[in-house]
Scaffold this active site. Structure first.
Site, PDB file in Angstrom:
ATOM      1  N   ASP A  73      14.457  20.822  12.938  1.00 16.88           N
ATOM      2  CA  ASP A  73      15.643  19.813  12.757  1.00 16.88           C
ATOM      3  C   ASP A  73      16.656  20.319  11.991  1.00 16.88           C
ATOM      4  OD1 ASP A  73      14.323  20.621  10.305  1.00 16.88           O
ATOM      5  OD2 ASP A  73      12.375  19.742  11.123  1.00 16.88           O
ATOM      6  N   LYS A  95      14.895  13.925  11.784  1.00 19.63           N
ATOM      7  CA  LYS A  95      14.735  13.796  10.391  1.00 19.63           C
ATOM      8  C   LYS A  95      14.944  13.607   9.507  1.00 19.63           C
ATOM      9  CE  LYS A  95      10.353  15.469   9.169  1.00 19.63           C
ATOM     10  NZ  LYS A  95       9.149  15.829   9.068  1.00 19.63           N
ATOM     11  N   GLY A 127      10.345  26.809   5.670  1.00 15.82           N
ATOM     12  CA  GLY A 127       9.401  27.635   4.910  1.00 15.82           C
ATOM     13  C   GLY A 127       8.408  27.690   5.648  1.00 15.82           C
ATOM     14  N   ILE A 131       3.332  24.409   3.124  1.00 17.21           N
ATOM     15  CA  ILE A 131       3.691  23.342   2.209  1.00 17.21           C
ATOM     16  C   ILE A 131       4.757  22.266   2.589  1.00 17.21           C
ATOM     17  CG2 ILE A 131       5.044  23.924  -0.266  1.00 17.21           C
ATOM     18  CD1 ILE A 131       3.843  26.507  -0.137  1.00 17.21           C
ATOM     19  N   THR A 156       7.609  30.123   1.208  1.00 15.09           N
ATOM     20  CA  THR A 156       8.138  29.069   0.811  1.00 15.09           C
ATOM     21  C   THR A 156       9.017  29.676   0.114  1.00 15.09           C
ATOM     22  OG1 THR A 156       7.076  26.694   0.305  1.00 15.09           O
ATOM     23  CG2 THR A 156       6.588  29.365  -0.481  1.00 15.09           C
ATOM     24  N   MET A 208      12.219  18.410  -3.281  1.00 14.50           N
ATOM     25  CA  MET A 208      12.355  17.376  -2.393  1.00 14.50           C
ATOM     26  C   MET A 208      12.067  15.942  -3.596  1.00 14.50           C
ATOM     27  SD  MET A 208      10.007  17.216   0.782  1.00 14.50           S
ATOM     28  CE  MET A 208       8.721  17.277   0.222  1.00 14.50           C
TER      29      MET A 208
END
Lengths: 298, 298
Positions: A73, A95, A127, A131, A156, A208
């Site tokens: 993505d 996405k 990442g 997670i 991550t 995010m």
């Protein structure tokens, strides 16, 4: 110029790794029954780390180099996708919010469909897959189809940002606890109260959460964090557009608004152990409602 | 047999990577002023991941292969140390409780001393350096000496364990927050209240907490977690002695006592969002004391 050099060096290295692996495998194959047998219908959910190609693990590299089909993505760097064999089919699943996005069930179905053809399917995840990687949906679909699946962990974003800033995410006597949380949730769910976990002795990293910046600021201040506390912002860590900023907590929404930072950034707040919260009734009266033991975590 | 094969394969790969890097660097050097100039007195604090050699990142591998001096402790696998060039000096700094342990200030001083000779010093760290890696002490010492320093992130144990168990550490609508905490603290400090952060909607991973198992169990139960909740134990993830267990929360100390699990294990508890806490006064009356704004986090 430097980018070109890096590319030359890395493509050289990966070609050699691929060559070495193939030749060693060729040498071993006759001596060991079953070695190198083509495994059919295999899925790997592979964490590729935060972006830079050299933050891939060797295991991730090996998976990518053995792929028949790669699903990726917008969070995965083109350099990483380019490591797949030429003959591998590359499927962009988007996405991104809006056009060209594949909904998750369509991605799940595509992974299964390709693996059922007997192919080695590699789903690249930015990442670490565990997670905020939506790995459960894909694992469930693959297992339901009776296919073999492997998960490859990755670096991550919080760790990559901390390394770049040369900070610790946990500090003896300062922050014994690291909290990774998000301002984004499943459609229809109430927004997670991601600031709720912060308290003295913690380091909170918000994934995010750029669109929720004002809400997070207000939540942290309501928790008792002084509004002048320093908040760090790491955008596109280990990617070409990398930006590292910091600001006072109160200025977070303005700082983000006046930058070119998009959704792919993390926010970091350290609340040292010795700094008690400012007095606030929303913290002091916090309660947790009783429930029946029938809903026990398992 | 398999171990021998793996070793053959990996030593082949790393030899080729080293060879490629050297030959590309040789080709580039005359064309680019300053390229390949030996950087003097450089320190790299390198995360090597949870143990398995193929969970190293390419960046970590490159650092190790360029090292003049390697400092490592009992948490780093011998296979990883073996990736250093033959001529590199290897310094075992122990850190095991008891005999042969180097106290942290001695490690800091040794890193500085070696780098001040103009050498490339690589300090290997299990997992990710920023997560319970004591990286601040070493960074501070190296910076104080005016030496160049780099931090290389790695795969932390929680991610490796989750990948192996094919679990997500965050789950939309179930656990929006991942908490990494510890039962161990700085000498003389009160033990951290590591169970304090657990609440509905979280996944809590306890590092270095095996000796505190009874205390953690009691803390979680006091928080309202049903004593029959499933607790997962991942010991020596991605290492030869790997063990993955689970038990009811109430049985944690007994399960650990009847196993051969030592200190190097993580404990994991998922507390789904829809499972509210059992009623308990220690949660309901939890307060945070007011302080002056002078101690603001920064």
């Amino acid at each position: 110029m430097i980018a070109r050099l890096r590319q030359t060096v890395w493509s050289g290295i990966t070609a050699r790794v691929r060559g070495t692996w193939d030749s060693v495998a060729d040498a071993i194959r006759p001596a060991v029954p079953g070695f190198g047998t083509v495994r059919r219908g295999h899925v790997a959910l592979v964490g590729v780390g935060p972006g830079a190609i050299d933050l891939l693990t060797l295991r991730a590299l090996r998976c990518i180099e053995a792929a028949d089909v790669i699903l990726y993505d917008r969070l995965v760097e083109p350099e990483v996708v380019a490591l797949a064999p030429r003959k591998a089919r590359r499927i962009y699943v988007g996405k991104e919010v809006g056009a060209h996005a594949w909904p998750q069930p369509r991605i799940d179905a595509k992974i299964v469909e390709e693996a059922q053809k007997g192919l080695r399917v590699v789903r690249l995840k930015s990442g670490d897959p565990s997670i905020f990687g939506r790995v459960t949906e894909e694992l469930t679909a693959v297992r339901a189809a009776g296919l073999a699946v492997e998960v490859v962990p990755g670096v991550t974003a919080a760790c990559a940002a901390a390394a770049h800033m040369q900070l610790s995410l946990t500090e003896r006597g300062v922050s014994d606890t690291l909290i990774l949380t998000t301002g984004t949730c499943r459609e229809g769910d109430p927004l997670p109260e991601s600031a709720l976990h912060a308290r003295p002795g913690t380091n909170t990293v918000f994934y995010m959460s750029v669109r929720q910046a004002a809400r997070i600021r207000d939540g942290l201040i309501a928790r008792g964090v002084p509004d002048g506390a320093r908040l760090r912002i790491a955008a596109d860590v280990a990617k070409p557009g990398e930006q590292l900023l910091h600001c006072a907590l109160r200025d977070l929404p303005d700082t983000l608004a006046s930058s070119s930072i998009s959704g792919c950034a993390i926010l970091m707040l350290t609340w040292p152990k010795e700094v008690e919260a400012l007095s606030d009734p929303t913290v002091a009266t916090e309660t947790v409602a009783p429930v029946s033991a029938a809903n026990a975590p398992s």
